[in-house]
Design a protein around this motif. Structure first.
Motif, PDB file in Angstrom:
ATOM      1  N   GLY A 141     -11.987  -0.697   0.472  1.00  0.00           N
ATOM      2  CA  GLY A 141     -11.057  -0.072  -0.460  1.00  0.00           C
ATOM      3  C   GLY A 141     -10.607   1.280   0.052  1.00  0.00           C
ATOM      4  N   GLU A 142      -9.310   1.544  -0.080  1.00  0.00           N
ATOM      5  CA  GLU A 142      -8.737   2.815   0.363  1.00  0.00           C
ATOM      6  C   GLU A 142      -7.882   3.426  -0.745  1.00  0.00           C
ATOM      7  OE1 GLU A 142      -8.118   1.909   5.156  1.00  0.00           O
ATOM      8  OE2 GLU A 142      -6.381   1.959   3.814  1.00  0.00           O
ATOM      9  N   PRO A 143      -7.908   4.742  -0.909  1.00  0.00           N
ATOM     10  CA  PRO A 143      -7.084   5.395  -1.940  1.00  0.00           C
ATOM     11  C   PRO A 143      -5.661   5.655  -1.453  1.00  0.00           C
ATOM     12  CG  PRO A 143      -8.462   7.030  -0.878  1.00  0.00           C
ATOM     13  CD  PRO A 143      -8.823   5.707  -0.238  1.00  0.00           C
ATOM     14  N   HIS A 144      -4.954   4.576  -1.114  1.00  0.00           N
ATOM     15  CA  HIS A 144      -3.580   4.667  -0.629  1.00  0.00           C
ATOM     16  C   HIS A 144      -2.708   3.712  -1.424  1.00  0.00           C
ATOM     17  CE1 HIS A 144      -4.990   7.127   2.638  1.00  0.00           C
ATOM     18  NE2 HIS A 144      -5.790   6.170   3.073  1.00  0.00           N
ATOM     19  N   GLY A 145      -1.447   4.093  -1.649  1.00  0.00           N
ATOM     20  CA  GLY A 145      -0.554   3.279  -2.450  1.00  0.00           C
ATOM     21  C   GLY A 145       0.530   2.601  -1.664  1.00  0.00           C
ATOM     22  N   SER A 146       0.376   2.471  -0.357  1.00  0.00           N
ATOM     23  CA  SER A 146       1.421   1.873   0.474  1.00  0.00           C
ATOM     24  C   SER A 146       0.996   0.488   0.950  1.00  0.00           C
ATOM     25  CB  SER A 146       1.712   2.760   1.682  1.00  0.00           C
ATOM     26  OG  SER A 146       0.538   2.958   2.451  1.00  0.00           O
ATOM     27  N   GLU A 147       1.998  -0.377   1.149  1.00  0.00           N
ATOM     28  CA  GLU A 147       1.722  -1.663   1.761  1.00  0.00           C
ATOM     29  C   GLU A 147       1.319  -1.453   3.221  1.00  0.00           C
ATOM     30  OE1 GLU A 147       1.591  -4.285   0.035  1.00  0.00           O
ATOM     31  OE2 GLU A 147       3.191  -4.436  -1.444  1.00  0.00           O
ATOM     32  N   SER A 148       0.580  -2.409   3.776  1.00  0.00           N
ATOM     33  CA  SER A 148       0.242  -2.328   5.183  1.00  0.00           C
ATOM     34  C   SER A 148       1.485  -2.593   6.034  1.00  0.00           C
ATOM     35  CB  SER A 148      -0.847  -3.349   5.522  1.00  0.00           C
ATOM     36  OG  SER A 148      -0.431  -4.666   5.204  1.00  0.00           O
ATOM     37  N   VAL A 149       1.467  -2.090   7.240  1.00  0.00           N
ATOM     38  CA  VAL A 149       2.598  -2.247   8.157  1.00  0.00           C
ATOM     39  C   VAL A 149       2.095  -2.890   9.442  1.00  0.00           C
ATOM     40  CG1 VAL A 149       3.842  -0.277   7.185  1.00  0.00           C
ATOM     41  CG2 VAL A 149       2.282   0.081   9.114  1.00  0.00           C
ATOM     42  N   ASP A 150       3.041  -3.363  10.248  1.00  0.00           N
ATOM     43  CA  ASP A 150       2.674  -3.961  11.525  1.00  0.00           C
ATOM     44  C   ASP A 150       1.847  -2.974  12.343  1.00  0.00           C
ATOM     45  OD1 ASP A 150       4.060  -6.222  10.882  1.00  0.00           O
ATOM     46  OD2 ASP A 150       5.876  -5.665  11.982  1.00  0.00           O
ATOM     47  N   GLY A 151       0.817  -3.496  12.985  1.00  0.00           N
ATOM     48  CA  GLY A 151      -0.032  -2.649  13.807  1.00  0.00           C
ATOM     49  C   GLY A 151      -1.289  -2.181  13.110  1.00  0.00           C
ATOM     50  N   GLU A 152      -1.407  -2.432  11.802  1.00  0.00           N
ATOM     51  CA  GLU A 152      -2.632  -2.099  11.083  1.00  0.00           C
ATOM     52  C   GLU A 152      -3.116  -3.340  10.345  1.00  0.00           C
ATOM     53  OE1 GLU A 152      -1.961   1.025   8.291  1.00  0.00           O
ATOM     54  OE2 GLU A 152      -0.669  -0.169   6.989  1.00  0.00           O
ATOM     55  N   PRO A 153      -4.384  -3.356   9.920  1.00  0.00           N
ATOM     56  CA  PRO A 153      -4.899  -4.547   9.225  1.00  0.00           C
ATOM     57  C   PRO A 153      -4.102  -4.862   7.957  1.00  0.00           C
ATOM     58  CG  PRO A 153      -6.704  -3.099   9.882  1.00  0.00           C
ATOM     59  CD  PRO A 153      -5.435  -2.343  10.135  1.00  0.00           C
ATOM     60  N   LEU A 154      -4.067  -6.132   7.629  1.00  0.00           N
ATOM     61  CA  LEU A 154      -3.401  -6.577   6.411  1.00  0.00           C
ATOM     62  C   LEU A 154      -4.103  -5.976   5.201  1.00  0.00           C
ATOM     63  CD1 LEU A 154      -1.072  -8.612   5.711  1.00  0.00           C
ATOM     64  CD2 LEU A 154      -2.884 -10.264   5.221  1.00  0.00           C
ATOM     65  N   ALA A 155      -3.329  -5.596   4.193  1.00  0.00           N
ATOM     66  CA  ALA A 155      -3.918  -4.977   3.004  1.00  0.00           C
ATOM     67  C   ALA A 155      -3.195  -5.459   1.750  1.00  0.00           C
ATOM     68  CB  ALA A 155      -3.850  -3.456   3.091  1.00  0.00           C
ATOM     69  N   TRP A 156      -3.964  -5.568   0.666  1.00  0.00           N
ATOM     70  CA  TRP A 156      -3.397  -5.803  -0.665  1.00  0.00           C
ATOM     71  C   TRP A 156      -3.264  -4.466  -1.378  1.00  0.00           C
ATOM     72  CZ3 TRP A 156      -5.619  -4.779  -5.522  1.00  0.00           C
ATOM     73  CH2 TRP A 156      -4.888  -5.249  -6.623  1.00  0.00           C
ATOM     74  N   ARG A 157      -2.041  -4.140  -1.783  1.00  0.00           N
ATOM     75  CA  ARG A 157      -1.786  -2.890  -2.499  1.00  0.00           C
ATOM     76  C   ARG A 157      -1.835  -3.155  -3.997  1.00  0.00           C
ATOM     77  NH1 ARG A 157       2.159  -0.374  -5.301  1.00  0.00           N
ATOM     78  NH2 ARG A 157       3.535  -2.189  -5.084  1.00  0.00           N
ATOM     79  N   ASP A 158      -2.648  -2.382  -4.704  1.00  0.00           N
ATOM     80  CA  ASP A 158      -2.761  -2.520  -6.158  1.00  0.00           C
ATOM     81  C   ASP A 158      -1.491  -1.987  -6.816  1.00  0.00           C
ATOM     82  OD1 ASP A 158      -3.503  -2.660  -8.804  1.00  0.00           O
ATOM     83  OD2 ASP A 158      -5.370  -1.554  -8.559  1.00  0.00           O
ATOM     84  N   PRO A 159      -0.774  -2.833  -7.581  1.00  0.00           N
ATOM     85  CA  PRO A 159       0.466  -2.378  -8.212  1.00  0.00           C
ATOM     86  C   PRO A 159       0.262  -1.562  -9.482  1.00  0.00           C
ATOM     87  CG  PRO A 159       0.054  -4.659  -8.795  1.00  0.00           C
ATOM     88  CD  PRO A 159      -1.037  -4.266  -7.824  1.00  0.00           C
ATOM     89  N   TRP A 160      -0.952  -1.503  -9.988  1.00  0.00           N
ATOM     90  CA  TRP A 160      -1.230  -0.855 -11.271  1.00  0.00           C
ATOM     91  C   TRP A 160      -0.812   0.608 -11.259  1.00  0.00           C
ATOM     92  CZ3 TRP A 160      -2.720  -2.947 -15.767  1.00  0.00           C
ATOM     93  CH2 TRP A 160      -3.185  -2.099 -16.766  1.00  0.00           C
ATOM     94  N   PRO A 161      -0.147   1.094 -12.343  1.00  0.00           N
ATOM     95  CA  PRO A 161       0.225   0.418 -13.595  1.00  0.00           C
ATOM     96  C   PRO A 161       1.705   0.054 -13.665  1.00  0.00           C
ATOM     97  CG  PRO A 161       0.300   2.777 -13.954  1.00  0.00           C
ATOM     98  CD  PRO A 161       0.003   2.573 -12.489  1.00  0.00           C
ATOM     99  N   ASP A 162       2.352  -0.137 -12.524  1.00  0.00           N
ATOM    100  CA  ASP A 162       3.785  -0.432 -12.508  1.00  0.00           C
ATOM    101  C   ASP A 162       4.080  -1.755 -13.220  1.00  0.00           C
ATOM    102  OD1 ASP A 162       4.046   1.849 -10.992  1.00  0.00           O
ATOM    103  OD2 ASP A 162       4.141   0.767  -9.083  1.00  0.00           O
TER     104      ASP A 162
END
Length: 355
Positions: free
Chosen positions: A159-180
């Protein structure tokens, strides 16, 4: 931190973890949890400092007890779109979605943190919940070109305290959309000035043998810190804010996980009926607990109004600013102005889902 309620049939009753102890438990000060959390750290010696580190956008949380599932095949997104509460058609590579699987009566059964890499859909779910989810998905494959695989032994989550989607060149990540509000949906709690707006979160999927290297030299934060910030953000979680009769409206889960006009899926009738015609029978509430004692109530503790039980605690934490806090499910018509009692501790309500 109290253990979650375990009487939810959507989560495993088996408390033996299926993955090995995390190498991050070798860090100085690491204290492991119990049961399914015994393979990861509750904290590393200072949970309050760990919360502050996460709020600063630093640090990493070991979530390697979460389970990881892949779905491959050309029909994967169309198939998952038809089964879940979320619209998934046309999902772009590295774009995250949250989806739920409901019972025929609309009760929450499974929670999917989902991201597609263009060839494979990756899903992470709660510890102990993977086997039941895979079994159900396999029963629903029919003649479609999809393959469901449990890859938890090979892949882990940080888990990471970041709100961005992952980009090419870094590991795949699920971004939490809450509370949008995601897509065509609705909010049962506030839209403006929501406390969850300040919380940024994502789950990074890394090869399990590379877990230590992926954490690197970043400050480590434990589950207690992450959970306290989740509770403060009013963020529902499967097996904590859900039991065998939870519907999405009660915990304000439509906003991120339910598309209201995507077509048929199991449980849709309940979602539509409650949304169009009425209010849910229960509502999620945020509680400030009396902080004069040193013991927090357990998840599952009864919430009382006078001598009458009107609900139960779902999650409890100790926040570095607000002190003892909790989420609870209570009867919808409970007066928001009432002071409640939990294990003889007074609890002041903050409305999440409107009565």
């Amino acid at each position: 931190m109290p253990a979650p309620v375990t009487d939810d049939p959507t989560t495993s009753e088996v408390v033996t973890p299926r993955v090995p102890r995390s190498p991050l438990l070798r860090h100085d000060g690491a204290v492991a949890g119990d049961g399914l959390e015994s393979v990861v750290a509750l904290h590393y010696g200072d949970p309050m400092r760990e919360q502050r580190v996460l709020e600063e956008g630093l640090g990493v949380v070991d979530l390697s007890h979460r389970e990881v599932i892949t779905v491959t095949g050309p029909d994967r997104l169309t198939w998952l779109h038809s089964l879940t509460t979320q619209a998934l058609l046309g999902l772009a590579p590295r774009e995250s979605r949250e989806a739920l699987i409901l019972s025929p009566k609309g009760h929450v059964e499974h929670s999917l943190h989902l991201v597609d890499d263009g060839e494979t859909t990756w899903i992470t779910t709660e510890p102990g919940a993977g086997a039941a989810l895979i079994a159900w998905l396999d029963r629903m494959r029919f003649m479609l070109r999809v393959e469901v695989t449990d890859v938890t032994d090979d892949w882990a989550v940080l888990g990471e305290p970041h709100g961005s989607e992952s980009v090419d060149g870094e590991p795949l990540a699920w971004r939490d959309p809450w509370p949008d509000l995601v897509g065509d949906t609705a909010a049962y709690g506030p839209v403006d000035d929501h406390p969850g707006t300040e919380r940024r979160w994502r789950e990074v999927i890394v090869p399990r043998p590379d877990l230590l290297a992926a954490a690197g030299d970043r400050p480590l934060a434990g589950l207690w810190a992450a959970e306290a910030l989740r509770i403060a953000a009013w963020r529902p979680r499967l097996g904590r804010e859900t039991d065998h009769r939870t519907i999405v409206h009660e915990v304000d889960w439509l906003r991120t996980a339910v598309h209201l006009h995507k077509g048929c899926y199991r449980g849709q009738e309940t979602v539509a009926r409650v949304h169009n015609l009425g209010r849910p029978p229960r509502r999620l509430v945020f509680l400030h607990l009396d902080g004069s004692g040193h013991i927090l109530p357990a998840a599952g503790s009864a919430v009382l109004s006078g001598e009458k039980t009107i609900g139960h605690v779902t999650s409890v934490g100790r926040h570095h600013v607000d002190g003892p806090i909790a989420l609870a499910l209570i009867k919808r018509n409970t007066d928001p102005g009432l002071e409640l009692l939990i294990d003889d501790l007074s609890a002041a309500q903050t409305v999440i889902v409107a009565p």
